[in-house]
Design a protein around this motif. Sequence first.
Motif, PDB file in Angstrom:
ATOM      1  N   ASN A 122     -36.468 -10.999  42.566  1.00  0.00           N
ATOM      2  CA  ASN A 122     -36.228 -12.423  42.789  1.00  0.00           C
ATOM      3  C   ASN A 122     -37.054 -12.917  43.968  1.00  0.00           C
ATOM      4  O   ASN A 122     -37.480 -12.131  44.825  1.00  0.00           O
ATOM      5  CB  ASN A 122     -34.738 -12.687  43.060  1.00  0.00           C
ATOM      6  CG  ASN A 122     -33.912 -12.730  41.791  1.00  0.00           C
ATOM      7  OD1 ASN A 122     -34.413 -13.055  40.728  1.00  0.00           O
ATOM      8  ND2 ASN A 122     -32.627 -12.413  41.898  1.00  0.00           N
ATOM      9  N   LEU A 123     -37.270 -14.223  44.019  1.00  0.00           N
ATOM     10  CA  LEU A 123     -38.024 -14.856  45.098  1.00  0.00           C
ATOM     11  C   LEU A 123     -37.523 -14.363  46.454  1.00  0.00           C
ATOM     12  O   LEU A 123     -36.324 -14.366  46.720  1.00  0.00           O
ATOM     13  CB  LEU A 123     -37.870 -16.376  44.985  1.00  0.00           C
ATOM     14  CG  LEU A 123     -38.716 -17.263  45.893  1.00  0.00           C
ATOM     15  CD1 LEU A 123     -40.201 -17.095  45.597  1.00  0.00           C
ATOM     16  CD2 LEU A 123     -38.299 -18.724  45.706  1.00  0.00           C
ATOM     17  N   LYS A 127     -40.284 -14.669  52.790  1.00  0.00           N
ATOM     18  CA  LYS A 127     -41.704 -15.023  52.657  1.00  0.00           C
ATOM     19  C   LYS A 127     -41.929 -16.507  52.360  1.00  0.00           C
ATOM     20  O   LYS A 127     -43.065 -16.951  52.246  1.00  0.00           O
ATOM     21  CB  LYS A 127     -42.343 -14.166  51.565  1.00  0.00           C
ATOM     22  CG  LYS A 127     -42.322 -12.680  51.893  1.00  0.00           C
ATOM     23  CD  LYS A 127     -42.874 -11.848  50.763  1.00  0.00           C
ATOM     24  CE  LYS A 127     -42.818 -10.353  51.110  1.00  0.00           C
ATOM     25  NZ  LYS A 127     -43.230  -9.498  49.985  1.00  0.00           N
ATOM     26  N   ILE A 128     -40.836 -17.259  52.227  1.00  0.00           N
ATOM     27  CA  ILE A 128     -40.968 -18.663  51.832  1.00  0.00           C
ATOM     28  C   ILE A 128     -41.540 -19.524  52.956  1.00  0.00           C
ATOM     29  O   ILE A 128     -42.466 -20.313  52.740  1.00  0.00           O
ATOM     30  CB  ILE A 128     -39.606 -19.228  51.359  1.00  0.00           C
ATOM     31  CG1 ILE A 128     -39.213 -18.597  50.020  1.00  0.00           C
ATOM     32  CG2 ILE A 128     -39.673 -20.750  51.227  1.00  0.00           C
ATOM     33  CD1 ILE A 128     -37.835 -19.017  49.532  1.00  0.00           C
ATOM     34  N   GLU A 129     -40.998 -19.385  54.151  1.00  0.00           N
ATOM     35  CA  GLU A 129     -41.389 -20.303  55.230  1.00  0.00           C
ATOM     36  C   GLU A 129     -42.877 -20.260  55.531  1.00  0.00           C
ATOM     37  O   GLU A 129     -43.481 -21.287  55.855  1.00  0.00           O
ATOM     38  CB  GLU A 129     -40.571 -20.032  56.489  1.00  0.00           C
ATOM     39  CG  GLU A 129     -39.153 -20.570  56.385  1.00  0.00           C
ATOM     40  CD  GLU A 129     -38.490 -20.783  57.726  1.00  0.00           C
ATOM     41  OE1 GLU A 129     -38.546 -21.919  58.242  1.00  0.00           O
ATOM     42  OE2 GLU A 129     -37.902 -19.814  58.229  1.00  0.00           O
ATOM     43  N   ALA A 130     -43.490 -19.089  55.413  1.00  0.00           N
ATOM     44  CA  ALA A 130     -44.932 -18.973  55.679  1.00  0.00           C
ATOM     45  C   ALA A 130     -45.767 -19.778  54.676  1.00  0.00           C
ATOM     46  O   ALA A 130     -46.919 -20.108  54.955  1.00  0.00           O
ATOM     47  CB  ALA A 130     -45.352 -17.506  55.644  1.00  0.00           C
ATOM     48  N   ALA A 131     -45.175 -20.094  53.521  1.00  0.00           N
ATOM     49  CA  ALA A 131     -45.902 -20.832  52.483  1.00  0.00           C
ATOM     50  C   ALA A 131     -45.665 -22.335  52.548  1.00  0.00           C
ATOM     51  O   ALA A 131     -46.294 -23.097  51.806  1.00  0.00           O
ATOM     52  CB  ALA A 131     -45.490 -20.315  51.098  1.00  0.00           C
ATOM     53  N   ASP A 152     -28.066 -18.502  49.630  1.00  0.00           N
ATOM     54  CA  ASP A 152     -27.774 -18.916  51.010  1.00  0.00           C
ATOM     55  C   ASP A 152     -29.069 -19.028  51.809  1.00  0.00           C
ATOM     56  O   ASP A 152     -29.306 -20.014  52.516  1.00  0.00           O
ATOM     57  CB  ASP A 152     -26.833 -17.915  51.692  1.00  0.00           C
ATOM     58  CG  ASP A 152     -25.381 -18.081  51.267  1.00  0.00           C
ATOM     59  OD1 ASP A 152     -25.079 -19.065  50.560  1.00  0.00           O
ATOM     60  OD2 ASP A 152     -24.561 -17.222  51.638  1.00  0.00           O
ATOM     61  N   GLY A 153     -29.897 -18.005  51.695  1.00  0.00           N
ATOM     62  CA  GLY A 153     -31.161 -18.014  52.419  1.00  0.00           C
ATOM     63  C   GLY A 153     -32.081 -19.121  51.970  1.00  0.00           C
ATOM     64  O   GLY A 153     -32.707 -19.819  52.788  1.00  0.00           O
ATOM     65  N   ILE A 154     -32.179 -19.319  50.655  1.00  0.00           N
ATOM     66  CA  ILE A 154     -33.079 -20.341  50.109  1.00  0.00           C
ATOM     67  C   ILE A 154     -32.596 -21.737  50.469  1.00  0.00           C
ATOM     68  O   ILE A 154     -33.390 -22.599  50.876  1.00  0.00           O
ATOM     69  CB  ILE A 154     -33.210 -20.155  48.579  1.00  0.00           C
ATOM     70  CG1 ILE A 154     -33.985 -18.868  48.284  1.00  0.00           C
ATOM     71  CG2 ILE A 154     -33.905 -21.363  47.941  1.00  0.00           C
ATOM     72  CD1 ILE A 154     -33.950 -18.439  46.839  1.00  0.00           C
ATOM     73  N   HIS A 290     -25.951  -8.272  46.331  1.00  0.00           N
ATOM     74  CA  HIS A 290     -26.633  -9.197  47.243  1.00  0.00           C
ATOM     75  C   HIS A 290     -25.967 -10.570  47.256  1.00  0.00           C
ATOM     76  O   HIS A 290     -26.594 -11.554  47.640  1.00  0.00           O
ATOM     77  CB  HIS A 290     -28.107  -9.337  46.846  1.00  0.00           C
ATOM     78  CG  HIS A 290     -28.832  -8.038  46.755  1.00  0.00           C
ATOM     79  ND1 HIS A 290     -29.273  -7.346  47.855  1.00  0.00           N
ATOM     80  CD2 HIS A 290     -29.183  -7.284  45.676  1.00  0.00           C
ATOM     81  CE1 HIS A 290     -29.877  -6.226  47.470  1.00  0.00           C
ATOM     82  NE2 HIS A 290     -29.827  -6.168  46.151  1.00  0.00           N
ATOM     83  N   GLY A 291     -24.736 -10.630  46.809  1.00  0.00           N
ATOM     84  CA  GLY A 291     -24.027 -11.902  46.784  1.00  0.00           C
ATOM     85  C   GLY A 291     -23.652 -12.352  45.392  1.00  0.00           C
ATOM     86  O   GLY A 291     -22.842 -13.271  45.226  1.00  0.00           O
ATOM     87  N   GLU A 292     -24.234 -11.697  44.382  1.00  0.00           N
ATOM     88  CA  GLU A 292     -23.880 -12.089  43.013  1.00  0.00           C
ATOM     89  C   GLU A 292     -22.452 -11.665  42.715  1.00  0.00           C
ATOM     90  O   GLU A 292     -22.030 -10.561  43.077  1.00  0.00           O
ATOM     91  CB  GLU A 292     -24.857 -11.475  41.999  1.00  0.00           C
ATOM     92  CG  GLU A 292     -24.637 -10.026  41.635  1.00  0.00           C
ATOM     93  CD  GLU A 292     -25.061  -9.031  42.716  1.00  0.00           C
ATOM     94  OE1 GLU A 292     -24.661  -7.855  42.628  1.00  0.00           O
ATOM     95  OE2 GLU A 292     -25.791  -9.443  43.650  1.00  0.00           O
TER      96      GLU A 292
END
Length: 405
Positions: A122-123, A127-131, A152-154, A290-292
């Motif tokens: 999964n995404l 690594k999202i913020e750097a993009a 939560d993170g996203i 992982h939260g699922e």
Amino acid sequence: MNNTLALHGGTKTVTTKFQWPIFDEGDVEAVTEVARSGQWGNPDCSGLVEKFEKDFAAYCGSKYAMTCANGSVALRLALMAMGVRPGDEVIVPPYTFIATASIVIEANCVPVFVDIEPDTYNLDPEKIEAAITARTKAIIPVHFAGLACNMDGIMAIAEKHGLRVIEDAAHAHGGAYKGKKLGSIGHAGCFSFQSSKNLNAGEGGLIVTDDEQLYDRMNSLRNVGRVKGGQWYEHHYLGCNYRITQLQATLLSKQLERLDAQTQQREANGKYLSELLAPIEGISPLTTGHGETTHTYHLYIFRYDKTKFNGLSKKEFAETLAAEGVPAFMGYPKPIYEQPVFQKKNFMCYAIPEEVDYTNVHCEVAERACYEEAVWILQHAMLGTHQDMEQFAEAIKKIQRAVTA
């Protein structure tokens, strides 16, 4: 013990024929009743489409649900209705069906590929913020194979940067994250009812949201730009006819009655199969926890290490496993950005900035999944018995014995 592979003339390990779709006379009668009524299309004089939309919204715990032609259209309508402009950027994973990225192009926006987590595919929120740039407007996380993303993170990243989140839940009907149904967590959630999906009517799609303004705009876009209270030949937005039929809605309503029981069966089998595969050298099930709170197992995915199978390539392994009777597949052959349409920018008339170039994009984890690791078992096989899961594991052991003898 027989080590002769079915591919080489041996006996298949798995002989079960896994049925899909699953239906009975109740489905046939419901569709027949609509056919006899002569009211097949939409506008929905019978209220069957509206009924399914309301039922599915309630199922997801969302205020609104809107059906449309397919899951790809659902994603595009959601993105367009959020007010993106040409050249805006949208963060997407590279390991998913191409529509997650191609709809961004169709909305005249730029897909920005961010790599996936190695243990979930999964995404990767880290690594999202750097993009993110000044042009970033949205994130489209995919609950791949039915396993919930780290929402939560996203959502925390999206809130920090003022971004919209569209959940691609095409694999995730009935899935949940920390008790909330997948699709209901972001600003919009998109589903597919294509024939391979866990809830299907051959084709079709749907969007859920709690945002009334967003719902009204999406509804207009899928209905040729018409608006509530307007005339039939009065068009306010550049929409098109993306409606589904009463026949599809009827079939979906009947299929929805089975969804929870089927999801529970897939999840129980998925957990059991992971227990069986974990001890096999070279086979690593994707991780959970992982939260699922519900994993829908639209696909059962494990990572394959050819060094433990005498160098047998992933493609050869998947073909050999399928020959043993396991509904298995090697999955995507390459990440989306390596598809010719992206490498050559064959985007026709879409307003993508000239400087956009996908030839130098590399997402290490996604590439490893495509070329070396990821093997899929299809969802209808996860509706089998515990004995079927045991035979899946035995088929893998058989292959390992045969190639390492």
